[in-house]
Design an enzyme around this catalytic site. Structure first.
Site, PDB file in Angstrom:
ATOM      1  N   ASP A 196     -17.317  52.134  -5.941  1.00 17.03           N
ATOM      2  CA  ASP A 196     -18.332  53.164  -5.749  1.00 17.03           C
ATOM      3  C   ASP A 196     -17.770  54.350  -6.534  1.00 17.03           C
ATOM      4  OD1 ASP A 196     -19.576  55.571  -4.830  1.00 17.03           O
ATOM      5  OD2 ASP A 196     -20.422  54.408  -3.196  1.00 17.03           O
ATOM      6  N   HIS A 197     -18.389  54.671  -7.664  1.00 20.53           N
ATOM      7  CA  HIS A 197     -17.711  55.622  -8.556  1.00 20.53           C
ATOM      8  C   HIS A 197     -17.580  57.019  -7.938  1.00 20.53           C
ATOM      9  CE1 HIS A 197     -21.814  56.756  -9.826  1.00 20.53           C
ATOM     10  NE2 HIS A 197     -21.286  57.865 -10.286  1.00 20.53           N
ATOM     11  N   HIS A 228     -23.245  55.860  -2.324  1.00 22.77           N
ATOM     12  CA  HIS A 228     -22.617  57.169  -2.580  1.00 22.77           C
ATOM     13  C   HIS A 228     -22.735  58.106  -1.367  1.00 22.77           C
ATOM     14  CE1 HIS A 228     -22.494  55.472  -6.461  1.00 22.77           C
ATOM     15  NE2 HIS A 228     -23.627  55.950  -6.941  1.00 22.77           N
TER      16      HIS A 228
HETATM   17  C1  BG6 Z   1     -25.444  55.462 -10.025  1.00 21.82           C
HETATM   18  C2  BG6 Z   1     -26.922  55.254  -9.861  1.00 21.82           C
HETATM   19  O1  BG6 Z   1     -24.745  54.722  -9.072  1.00 21.82           O
HETATM   20  O2  BG6 Z   1     -25.161  56.843  -9.822  1.00 21.82           O
HETATM   21  C3  BG6 Z   1     -27.690  56.105 -10.833  1.00 21.82           C
HETATM   22  O3  BG6 Z   1     -27.213  53.884 -10.098  1.00 21.82           O
HETATM   23  C4  BG6 Z   1     -27.304  57.554 -10.699  1.00 21.82           C
HETATM   24  O4  BG6 Z   1     -29.088  55.971 -10.621  1.00 21.82           O
HETATM   25  C5  BG6 Z   1     -25.785  57.701 -10.766  1.00 21.82           C
HETATM   26  O5  BG6 Z   1     -27.894  58.281 -11.766  1.00 21.82           O
HETATM   27  C6  BG6 Z   1     -25.380  59.112 -10.414  1.00 21.82           C
HETATM   28  O6  BG6 Z   1     -24.013  59.270 -10.685  1.00 21.82           O
HETATM   29  P1  BG6 Z   1     -23.405  60.711 -11.016  1.00 21.82           P
HETATM   30  O7  BG6 Z   1     -21.951  60.443 -11.197  1.00 21.82           O
HETATM   31  O8  BG6 Z   1     -24.092  61.181 -12.254  1.00 21.82           O
HETATM   32  O9  BG6 Z   1     -23.724  61.567  -9.840  1.00 21.82           O
END
Ligand code: BG6
Ligand code: NDP
Length: 510
Positions: free
Chosen positions: A194-195, A257
């Site tokens: 989960d980034h 997230h």
């Molecule tokens: C991803 C989603 O996990 O997270 C995307 O699939 C979203 O739809 C993105 O745009 C958002 O990531 P960040 O790091 O830009 O907040």
């Protein structure tokens, strides 16, 4: 099955950065968007910072008929401003074109892995990254097991599997996927990404809470009146309309997230910052989140979809006019929920969550609003307008923390007004906060540190929380879909979720 492990699965979050051990990284889906935009740039970042072992190489796998050289050219193009280390590393890259159902693909892969061990000293260590479409995750895991790739190569110490989101589309499919992946790999070999967990400012929630004595006494229902978690995006679905049509905002952002940020913010203090203790506490917190019946869920959620509008001064199309999206799509691009956490610390404190695409700005924040003073002795209009104390953890952009409180306005009269005390990452630290999370997570997976990865019980519990909403919305007319103009803060009806308790959505500082 059991694989030998040197993985420091309980390595604390606080360990110093290290170089990866020798290994070969295999990317399934090497021709895709994620590889191009996230994985290759993250590898380049690690290469330039000296975080990759000398004995390291990358093998890409996908159906696209590329040669090694074509893959290398893509790797150079995707990281245009990378330095010498990246260019040297890319020289080693190999590519396997092929179908995942074909044994030829895996025979070729095994041959290249053996060659990498000989040529680059990768020592039989492997990290497989599932960066392709989720419907082939279990096929690839099965094939890896069948071909004996789920254990280290000769003399090696580990074989790991990195799995991208989405991890299923509901609890049932997540359990199926888990069963398939567990047939091939043990839980301690699996690194679910989960980034958000790789973002510096998400990790800073832990620092704020557990490195400072001042917050602990007020981090509970006695002092906190309500909590708001906002993950707002100004972008639309970009080129991912096809994928988004199978997901929607609840699955795409809330199940993963938002649940991670919520768990870190509200969990009990772990006794150690290691994979086991941290994840145990996150799971305990997720288990305390109230799970409504589908009937109750309708009342606790609002879902919306953007119409055409203006964002960042540009006219943008409606979701239904985006590429790959059905003209009568009922997929939500916005969702707001009213959650409850039923434990001693948080009982009675509403937790409002919202996320959406094509909102006025990109901002992710957690705001804890504290109770008002029991009696306000100050008079006047400004005093009446005093906002309650609020602590805002700003995840992105303008990363930092703000505390809003009342202060005396200079002058002879005793007037008070709301002001903010800000800590800004940018001004205090001059490096390292910008990362999208991928370099950190990729590095940790390669080093075997699972602390920031999602354990299977977290995934399952997060699905248990969101499933009733999905179920309710799947019914004809269930929950409705409310439209909002791109560039606004979502459908007006979302305000009602809070107004019932006399609350209102925060307008984040932009
Ligand atoms: C991803 C989603 O996990 O997270 C995307 O699939 C979203 O739809 C993105 O745009 C958002 O990531 P960040 O790091 O830009 O907040
Ligand atoms: P893409 O749509 O770019 O697809 C990745 C690769 O999958 C393609 O290059 C294609 O390679 C392969 N593919 C497509 N269809 C099939 C099929 N039917 N059978 C086998 N392979 C197929 O996806 P992304 O790169 O965007 O996403 C990959 C993973 O990462 C997904 O799980 C996604 O949810 C996740 N993710 C993506 C993010 C992003 O920003 N892109 C962010 C967070 C997670 P080929 O045809 O060459 O085999």
């Amino acid at each position: 099955m059991t694989a030998p492990l040197t993985a420091p699965l309980t390595a604390p979050l606080t360990s110093p950065p290290q170089q990866t051990p020798p290994l070969a990284l295999v990317i399934f889906g090497a021709s895709g968007d994620l590889t191009s935009r996230k994985i290759l740039p993250a590898l380049a970042n690690l290469a330039e910072r000296g975080r990759l072992a000398e004995e390291f190489t990358v093998i890409g796998v996908a159906r696209t008929e590329w040669s090694d050289e074509e893959f290398r050219q893509v790797a150079l193009k995707d990281v245009p401003d990378a330095g010498e280390h990246w260019r040297e590393l890319v020289e080693r890259f190999r590519y396997v074109p092929g179908e995942y159902a074909s044994t030829e693909t895996f025979d070729r892969l095994k041959a290249l892995l053996a060659e990498a061990d000989q040529r680059y000293g990768t020592h039989g260590n492997r990290v497989y990254y599932l960066a392709t479409i989720p419907s082939v995750f279990s096929l690839i895991a099965d094939a890896l097991a069948k071909e004996g790739c789920n254990v280290p190569g000769e003399g090696g110490e580990f074989a790991r599997l990195v799995v991208e989101k989405p991890y299923g589309k509901d609890l049932e499919s997540a359990l199926d996927l888990d069963a398939a992946v567990h047939r091939a790999f043990d839980e301690d070999q699996i690194f679910r990404i989960d980034h958000y967990m790789g973002k510096e400012t998400v990790q800073n929630v832990l620092a704020l809470r557990f490195a400072n004595a001042v917050f602990e006494p007020i981090w509970n229902r006695r002092y906190v009146e309500q909590i708001q978690i906002t993950v707002a995006e100004s972008i639309g679905v970009e080129h991912r309309g096809g994928f988004y049509e199978t997901a929607g905002a609840l699955r795409d952002i809330v199940q993963n997230h938002v649940m991670q940020v919520l768990a870190l913010t509200l969990m009990e203090p772990p006794t150690g910052m290691d994979a086991t203790h941290l994840r145990d506490e996150k799971v305990k917190l997720l288990k305390a989140v109230d799970i409504p019946t589908p009937d109750e869920a309708v009342d606790k959620a609002v879902r919306g979809q953007y119409r055409a509008g203006v964002v960042d001064q540009l006219a943008v199309p409606a979701y239904r006019d985006e590429e790959g999206v059905a003209s009568d799509s009922m997929i939500e691009t916005y969702v707001a929920l009213r959650l409850r956490v039923e434990n001693w610390r948080w009982a009675g404190v509403p937790v409002y969550v919202r996320t959406g695409k094509r909102l006025p700005a990109r901002v992710t924040e957690v705001a804890l609003q504290f109770h008002r003073v029991p009696f306000l002795a100050f008079e006047g209009e400004l005093a009446r307008q005093l906002r309650p104390n609020t602590l805002v953890l700003r995840i992105q952009p303008n990363e930092g923390i703000s505390l809003h409180f009342g202060a005396k306005v200079p002058g002879e009269e005793f007037r008070v007004q709301s002001v903010a005390m800000d800590f800004l990452y940018d001004t205090t630290f001059h490096e390292g906060r910008e990362s999208d999370g991928y370099p950190r997570l990729l590095h940790d997976a390669m080093c075997g540190d699972a602390t920031l990865f999602i354990r299977t019980d977290e995934v399952e519990q997060a699905w248990r929380i969101v499933d009733p909403y999905l179920e309710a919305w799947a019914e004809p007319g269930g929950g409705g879909l409310h439209f909002y103009r791109a560039g606004t803060w979502g459908p007006h009806i979302a305000d009602l979720l809070l107004e019932r308790s006399g609350d209102s959505w925060r307008i984040p500082e932009l």
